[in-house]
Design a protein around this motif. Structure first.
Motif, mmCIF file in Angstrom:
data_model
loop_
_atom_site.group_PDB
_atom_site.id
_atom_site.type_symbol
_atom_site.label_atom_id
_atom_site.label_comp_id
_atom_site.label_asym_id
_atom_site.label_seq_id
_atom_site.Cartn_x
_atom_site.Cartn_y
_atom_site.Cartn_z
ATOM 1 N N ALA A 352 36.900 40.598 47.281
ATOM 2 C CA ALA A 352 37.575 40.303 48.546
ATOM 3 C C ALA A 352 39.042 40.642 48.377
ATOM 4 O O ALA A 352 39.671 41.148 49.306
ATOM 5 C CB ALA A 352 37.424 38.893 49.074
ATOM 6 N N VAL A 353 39.608 40.418 47.167
ATOM 7 C CA VAL A 353 40.940 40.951 46.889
ATOM 8 C C VAL A 353 40.854 42.474 46.850
ATOM 9 O O VAL A 353 41.780 43.178 47.228
ATOM 10 C CB VAL A 353 41.501 40.385 45.573
ATOM 11 N N TYR A 354 39.738 42.973 46.369
ATOM 12 C CA TYR A 354 39.409 44.391 46.545
ATOM 13 C C TYR A 354 38.013 44.454 47.165
ATOM 14 O O TYR A 354 37.326 43.432 47.271
ATOM 15 C CB TYR A 354 39.508 45.168 45.229
ATOM 16 N N PRO A 355 37.568 45.613 47.614
ATOM 17 C CA PRO A 355 36.315 45.667 48.383
ATOM 18 C C PRO A 355 35.106 45.183 47.591
ATOM 19 O O PRO A 355 34.953 45.461 46.399
ATOM 20 C CB PRO A 355 36.189 47.157 48.735
ATOM 21 N N HIS A 356 34.239 44.469 48.270
ATOM 22 C CA HIS A 356 32.984 44.035 47.683
ATOM 23 C C HIS A 356 32.131 45.251 47.327
ATOM 24 O O HIS A 356 32.214 46.304 47.957
ATOM 25 C CB HIS A 356 32.222 43.150 48.668
ATOM 26 N N GLY A 357 31.307 45.082 46.308
ATOM 27 C CA GLY A 357 30.421 46.154 45.876
ATOM 28 C C GLY A 357 30.938 46.922 44.674
ATOM 29 O O GLY A 357 30.183 47.684 44.059
ATOM 30 N N LEU A 358 32.205 46.711 44.307
ATOM 31 C CA LEU A 358 32.783 47.380 43.144
ATOM 32 C C LEU A 358 32.777 46.470 41.919
ATOM 33 O O LEU A 358 33.473 46.739 40.929
ATOM 34 C CB LEU A 358 34.225 47.820 43.446
ATOM 35 N N ASN A 359 31.984 45.416 41.963
ATOM 36 C CA ASN A 359 32.019 44.358 40.958
ATOM 37 C C ASN A 359 31.816 44.860 39.534
ATOM 38 O O ASN A 359 32.421 44.335 38.599
ATOM 39 C CB ASN A 359 30.970 43.293 41.278
ATOM 40 N N ALA A 360 30.968 45.872 39.340
ATOM 41 C CA ALA A 360 30.656 46.329 37.978
ATOM 42 C C ALA A 360 31.819 47.030 37.297
ATOM 43 O O ALA A 360 31.794 47.225 36.078
ATOM 44 C CB ALA A 360 29.439 47.255 38.004
ATOM 45 N N HIS A 361 32.857 47.381 38.055
ATOM 46 C CA HIS A 361 34.052 47.943 37.424
ATOM 47 C C HIS A 361 34.695 46.943 36.463
ATOM 48 O O HIS A 361 35.424 47.347 35.544
ATOM 49 C CB HIS A 361 35.072 48.365 38.483
ATOM 50 N N GLU A 362 34.446 45.662 36.674
ATOM 51 C CA GLU A 362 35.007 44.640 35.783
ATOM 52 C C GLU A 362 34.514 44.827 34.352
ATOM 53 O O GLU A 362 35.281 44.681 33.395
ATOM 54 C CB GLU A 362 34.626 43.247 36.309
ATOM 55 N N ILE A 363 33.237 45.169 34.194
ATOM 56 C CA ILE A 363 32.687 45.381 32.851
ATOM 57 C C ILE A 363 33.351 46.577 32.192
ATOM 58 O O ILE A 363 33.640 46.560 30.983
ATOM 59 C CB ILE A 363 31.155 45.561 32.910
ATOM 60 N N ASP A 364 33.627 47.609 32.953
ATOM 61 C CA ASP A 364 34.310 48.785 32.426
ATOM 62 C C ASP A 364 35.676 48.403 31.848
ATOM 63 O O ASP A 364 36.083 48.890 30.786
ATOM 64 C CB ASP A 364 34.462 49.827 33.538
ATOM 65 N N VAL A 365 36.397 47.513 32.529
ATOM 66 C CA VAL A 365 37.699 47.048 32.021
ATOM 67 C C VAL A 365 37.508 46.294 30.704
ATOM 68 O O VAL A 365 38.248 46.518 29.733
ATOM 69 C CB VAL A 365 38.408 46.149 33.051
ATOM 70 N N TYR A 366 36.524 45.415 30.647
ATOM 71 C CA TYR A 366 36.301 44.630 29.432
ATOM 72 C C TYR A 366 36.010 45.526 28.226
ATOM 73 O O TYR A 366 36.461 45.247 27.112
ATOM 74 C CB TYR A 366 35.136 43.655 29.615
ATOM 75 N N VAL A 367 35.257 46.592 28.479
ATOM 76 C CA VAL A 367 34.840 47.472 27.380
ATOM 77 C C VAL A 367 35.922 48.490 27.043
ATOM 78 O O VAL A 367 36.324 48.631 25.875
ATOM 79 C CB VAL A 367 33.511 48.176 27.731
ATOM 80 N N ASN A 368 36.410 49.191 28.047
ATOM 81 C CA ASN A 368 37.290 50.328 27.788
ATOM 82 C C ASN A 368 38.778 49.994 27.795
ATOM 83 O O ASN A 368 39.596 50.842 27.433
ATOM 84 C CB ASN A 368 36.986 51.444 28.784
ATOM 85 N N GLN A 369 39.118 48.753 28.167
ATOM 86 C CA GLN A 369 40.516 48.321 28.059
ATOM 87 C C GLN A 369 40.682 47.111 27.143
ATOM 88 O O GLN A 369 41.687 47.008 26.440
ATOM 89 C CB GLN A 369 41.085 47.997 29.443
ATOM 90 N N PHE A 370 39.698 46.212 27.145
ATOM 91 C CA PHE A 370 39.827 44.985 26.366
ATOM 92 C C PHE A 370 39.183 45.084 24.985
ATOM 93 O O PHE A 370 39.380 44.194 24.161
ATOM 94 C CB PHE A 370 39.205 43.807 27.113
ATOM 95 N N GLY A 371 38.401 46.116 24.732
ATOM 96 C CA GLY A 371 37.851 46.326 23.403
ATOM 97 C C GLY A 371 36.511 45.679 23.127
ATOM 98 O O GLY A 371 36.054 45.648 21.976
#
Length: 439
Positions: A352-371
């Protein structure tokens, strides 16, 4: 035929007899039989606990539950079975987002906010529930909604009237006067107060009990200021530790968990010591907060992808912009520190802060930015999220007795978690919500 003849007693009697006879025939006609089982034939079946990817497996679904997982060669289809062929895909449990706002829209124009009504929220929620489930998120925790619209949305989904994920809902979030959960856009002569505003121990106890009375599954509180609220400071504590202890005591006694919106270091520490179950955002998390969260077993819900999305696409009112910039500068590095220290992480997006339906991008951040490893990233949105929700016996993995929440993707998410951003098949509680090729 004259109108008198149409309504003559003899005519009405014959017409009634015809209706009864037709109704009798329809009642006696056999209904289309529903399948006794659904057999989901998987190409690879991902075990989200171990990372094993077994080939040639079949998930047996009866009603809304997984009843068995067996070798396909040993699971022939009976005449009454339905078979779903996913042999070209990697099959895994549906994903979980523990920080959503399904009844919220990605629009922070003050006029839009001030003209929002419960009716609009409910309609927005119906749309976003469908978008979210089709993105492969079969369970969510909705942490904040006006007018208990999330309660109504949850109930309508549970009744099967509309498509959507399993939901835990909070109703209106609790907060202090003038805080992140209050309505601060209008001047004083309007005397507008946010639905969840409560100050002092008796008032917060009353609000917890009222939210539960009207259907809340969990309690959401504002421990600190926020970004998308006028006039407050994300680093400043809002509820006192004593107020939060009272909230947690009542919520836990009544079987509800507590999620604390907390950016500032002091708010994180106070909320953790008060016994909340999760810290949402955690932007200014410091060493003391990390130590407390580890000691208490408190989850961190990082909501990290929204930073990337906002930097690329965000258009915020001026009075939000600097706060978003300040929080974005520190949140990710502190999340990385927490992960390295062993703080438990559950996937949450603040969709809702960003469009719904893009939720799986969060996992990409955890893996490719957070290690994180791909498996660790997936676990934040499966077994970890289920544990935070208290639903480990229902969701988060594919095992007999759990709800039949199944998704399928092309490729291997253990090699590239980005494939989770394009889910091809979705089943929720044994009901198919998306099939390959659907847009």
């Amino acid at each position: 035929m004259s109108i008198l003849k149409i309504f003559s007693p003899r005519y009405l009697f014959l017409l009634s007899l015809q209706i009864v006879l037709v109704g009798s025939v329809v009642a006696q006609a056999p209904a289309s039989p529903s399948p006794s089982r659904i057999l989901v034939r998987a190409g690879k079946l991902l075990d989200v606990r171990t990372g094993a990817e077994a080939s040639g497996k079949t998930i047996v679904v009866t009603g809304d539950k997984v009843t068995a997982i067996a070798d396909t060669s040993a699971t022939p289809a009976a005449a009454s079975d339905a078979v779903i062929d996913l042999t070209k895909y990697t099959v895994m449990p549906g994903l979980i987002d523990v920080h959503t706002h399904l009844t919220g829209a990605n629009n922070f124009d003050p006029f839009f906010e001030l003209t929002m009504t419960p009716g609009k929220e409910a309609i927005i929620g119906v749309e976003n529930a469908k978008v979210t489930v089709e993105a492969g998120f079969t369970t969510v925790r909705n942490v904040g909604a006006g007018g208990f619209t999330d309660v109504a949305l949850r109930d309508e989904i549970n009744e099967g009237h509309i498509p959507g994920p399993h939901m835990q809902v909070s109703g209106p979030a609790l907060g202090i006067t003038g805080g992140h959960m209050d309505e601060n856009l209008l001047p004083s002569q309007y005397h507008v107060v946010g639905e969840g505003v409560a100050d002092g121990i008796p008032a917060v106890q009353h609000m917890v009990r009222q939210n539960i009375k009207y259907g809340a599954d969990l309690i959401k509180i504002g421990a600190s200021g926020g970004v998308l609220s006028k006039g407050d400071d994300p680093q400043a504590s809002q509820y006192t530790e004593e107020e939060m202890r009272a909230i947690v005591a009542d919520a836990h006694r009544l079987g509800r968990k507590v999620a604390a919106h907390a950016h500032g270091a002091q708010a994180i520490l106070w909320a953790t010591n008060a016994g909340v179950d999760s810290i949402e955002h955690g932007s200014y998390l410091d060493d003391a907060g990390i130590a407390a969260m580890k000691a208490h077993g408190t989850y961190l819900v990082p909501t990290a992808y929204l930073i990337d999305w906002m930097q690329q696409y965000g258009k915020l009112p001026v009075f939000y912009q600097q706060k978003m910039k300040d929080v974005s500068a520190v949140e990710k590095q502190n999340a990385i520190r927490a992960i390295k220290a062993g703080v438990k992480i559950a996937l949450g997006t603040d969709a809702a802060v960003y469009p719904h339906g893009l939720n799986a991008h969060e996992i990409d951040v955890y893996v490719n930015q957070f290690g994180m490893t791909p498996l660790q990233g997936i676990q934040t949105g499966t077994i970890n999220a289920a544990d935070l929700m208290g639903w480990s016996d229902k969701v988060g993995e594919l095992t007999p007795g759990h709800w039949a929440d199944v998704i399928a993707v092309e490729g291997d998410p253990l090699k590239d978690v980005k494939v989770l951003q394009d889910v091809k098949f979705v089943m929720v509680g044994g009901k198919v919500e998306k099939v390959p090729g659907a847009k």
